[in-house]
Design a protein around this motif. Structure first.
Motif, PDB file in Angstrom:
ATOM      1  N   ALA A   1       2.594 -18.404   6.853  1.00 32.34           N
ATOM      2  CA  ALA A   1       2.902 -17.306   7.769  1.00 32.34           C
ATOM      3  C   ALA A   1       3.255 -16.059   6.976  1.00 32.34           C
ATOM      4  CB  ALA A   1       4.055 -17.677   8.694  1.00 32.34           C
ATOM      5  N   PHE A   2       2.816 -14.923   7.490  1.00 34.97           N
ATOM      6  CA  PHE A   2       3.185 -13.616   6.933  1.00 34.97           C
ATOM      7  C   PHE A   2       3.928 -12.847   8.008  1.00 34.97           C
ATOM      8  CE2 PHE A   2       2.660  -9.121   6.178  1.00 34.97           C
ATOM      9  CZ  PHE A   2       2.881  -8.997   4.809  1.00 34.97           C
ATOM     10  N   ILE A   3       5.108 -12.331   7.640  1.00 35.17           N
ATOM     11  CA  ILE A   3       5.930 -11.560   8.577  1.00 35.17           C
ATOM     12  C   ILE A   3       6.325 -10.257   7.885  1.00 35.17           C
ATOM     13  CG2 ILE A   3       7.977 -11.538  10.060  1.00 35.17           C
ATOM     14  CD1 ILE A   3       6.275 -13.910  10.736  1.00 35.17           C
ATOM     15  N   GLY A   4       5.832  -9.104   8.355  1.00 35.28           N
ATOM     16  CA  GLY A   4       6.347  -7.854   7.832  1.00 35.28           C
ATOM     17  C   GLY A   4       5.334  -6.827   7.391  1.00 35.28           C
ATOM     18  N   LYS A   5       5.659  -6.171   6.273  1.00 33.47           N
ATOM     19  CA  LYS A   5       4.900  -5.019   5.778  1.00 33.47           C
ATOM     20  C   LYS A   5       3.705  -5.478   4.957  1.00 33.47           C
ATOM     21  CE  LYS A   5       5.459  -0.831   2.989  1.00 33.47           C
ATOM     22  NZ  LYS A   5       6.423   0.033   2.260  1.00 33.47           N
TER      23      LYS A   5
END
Length: 482
Positions: free
Chosen positions: A90-94
């Motif tokens: 998972a990737f969360i953010g900028k």
């Protein structure tokens, strides 16, 4: 668990001996694992550094050399290798590669991102200026738009914990939390605003005379009066490095809260003893060091970053890891920790066994290549190449009629005494120049990436502030032979 903080300089942590900032949760990662005291990025700029973390490559190979161009579709991100090894990711953010791109990217099963720089608050409150690539259209959640509701550092943490809670528990996981904080313009959470209003700037800002006396290059002295200098910071008439630094420190507090919440979830869910937790800055930040602000340069304040890592039962608790490590080493190190295969395209090396103290071979590195490529957007910083590692630092500027640089970090940690013309160091300087070219050749770095112009330009100088630097005295002679 990989947590990336934007613009976090290496010395702005309680564990690093900072005089007032409170980072108990980040410090706790160091207490339970390792604190890396010689961690560097190979390009001190958001997008290039982030691309190097994901690919394990130098910027001259992944070719993301500014904040406006995307990563080439042929490059391999290390989470793709984790997926092949059975991990859910998972990737969360900028994301911040390719301007306003926030579309789901390869290597990640779950995706939450925002365009460009996003915004700290959905209504924009608390800021004094709007930075390039600021956006207010919320998040891309697996291809669908979702409104931003609150302070971005807290909300990204909410998204991260939501995914952890709902993940497939039968699979191992990789979670990449990529904070907007603490990118300029620094906006603390409301609960932290004003915490450090009475604190002094713990950084020495040299005078123009001191820069000249230390034989600093003309471009450094001229940059003092520019968008990235203390005399005309961000081209604001009333710019104050002290006020800016206070807000920066206050903005870090919410990132520390985020680390605490994520670590607490791991502990309470029974995952803490079987999870590698990494905290890192994507680059440093100047707050008057050398008369400069921002990043891009090869000085310690810009290129050196905080890096902390814990893995109970694997990484000895409380250790200070003093060997050199770069952002290009993160991918191969984490892939080895996960038992996944590294792509052959990686420039970095795995330091996992060295960090765990189980290596029977010399897996450390002696030198690291630093590179920055001139941007038309910010023309006051030239193309730079440097050799980083150990006591000595060699910096070569490209395309300028100016001095190179050579520093003794042991006796001159502020890098204010340029020894490039010192007769006693000429043999060593020549050797480090050869090392620089060896590092470039070994990694196929003999060509400079050239990308089309994108984004706004900021060439301005203030008419009443620091004047233009003069040529070095040693450049003046009446003939080629003196």
């Amino acid at each position: 668990m990989f947590v990336l903080c934007d613009d976090h300089r290496y010395d702005c942590l309680g564990a690093a001996g900072h005089p007032f900032i409170e980072t108990p949760h980040i410090d706790a990662i160091a207490s339970a694992g390792a604190m890396f005291t010689n961690a560097y990025v190979t390009t001190s700029l958001c997008s290039p550094s982030r691309a190097s973390i994901l690919t394990g490559q130098y910027a001259h190979n992944h070719r993301v050399v500014d904040n406006y161009h995307p990563v080439d579709s042929s490059l391999v991100f290390f989470p793709q290798q984790l997926q092949k090894a059975g991990y859910q990711t998972a990737f969360i953010g900028k994301w911040h590669m390719g301007g306003d791109i926030d579309d789901p990217q390869r290597g990640f099963d779950h995706w939450v991102a925002f365009k460009g720089q996003g915004t700290y608050w959905p209504d924009g409150h608390g800021t004094t200026r709007e930075v390039p690539q600021t956006t207010y259209d919320g998040f891309n959640v697996n291809g669908k738009r979702a409104a931003q509701k609150g302070y971005i550092t807290d909300e990204l943490t909410d998204y991260a914990i939501e995914w952890l809670t709902n993940r497939q528990t039968e699979k191992p996981f990789f979670l990449y939390v990529s904070h907007k904080g603490v990118h300029a313009d620094f906006v603390p959470a409301d609960r932290h605003r004003g915490r450090y209003d009475d604190k002094a700037l713990p950084i020495k800002i040299p005078t123009p005379e001191q820069l000249a006396a230390g034989n600093l290059p003309m471009w450094v002295r001229n940059q003092r009066n520019s968008r990235h200098g203390v005399d005309f910071g961000y081209n604001m008439a009333d710019f104050s490095p002290t006020v800016y630094y206070r807000r920066y420190c206050e903005s870090i507090l919410a990132v520390d809260d985020s680390v605490g919440r994520l670590d607490q979830y791991l502990q309470q869910s029974g995952l803490g003893d079987n999870t590698v937790f990494v905290y890192m800055g994507d680059n440093g930040f100047q707050f008057g060091d050398h008369g400069l602000i921002d990043k891009r340069v090869a000085y310690e304040a810009s290129a050196k970053v905080p890096l902390l890592m814990k893995a109970p039962g694997r990484i000895p608790a409380g250790q200070t890891y003093t060997d050199l490590i770069g952002n290009i080493d993160i991918a191969p190190t984490l892939l080895e920790a996960a038992g996944a295969e590294s792509p052959t395209s990686i420039d970095g090396i795995s330091l996992w066994k060295s960090i765990c103290g189980t290596s029977t071979e010399d897996t450390t590195r002696e030198h690291l290549l630093y590179e920055y490529y001139w941007e038309r957007n910010y023309p006051h910083t030239p193309t730079l190449h440097a050799v980083i590692g150990g006591r000595w630092k060699y910096i070569r500027c490209h395309g300028l009629w100016d001095r190179d640089e050579f520093y003794d970090l042991e006796n001159d940690p502020d890098e204010m005494n340029n020894l490039i013309d010192d007769p006693s160091h000429q043999t060593q300087i020549k050797a480090m120049n050869q090392t620089l070219w060896s590092l470039l050749k070994e990694s196929s770095g003999n060509e400079i990436p050239l990308l089309e112009d994108r984004g706004p330009n900021f060439p301005w100088r203030h008419p009443d502030h620091a004047s233009q630097a003069e040529f070095p005295d040693e450049y003046f002679r009446e003939s080629e032979k003196r």
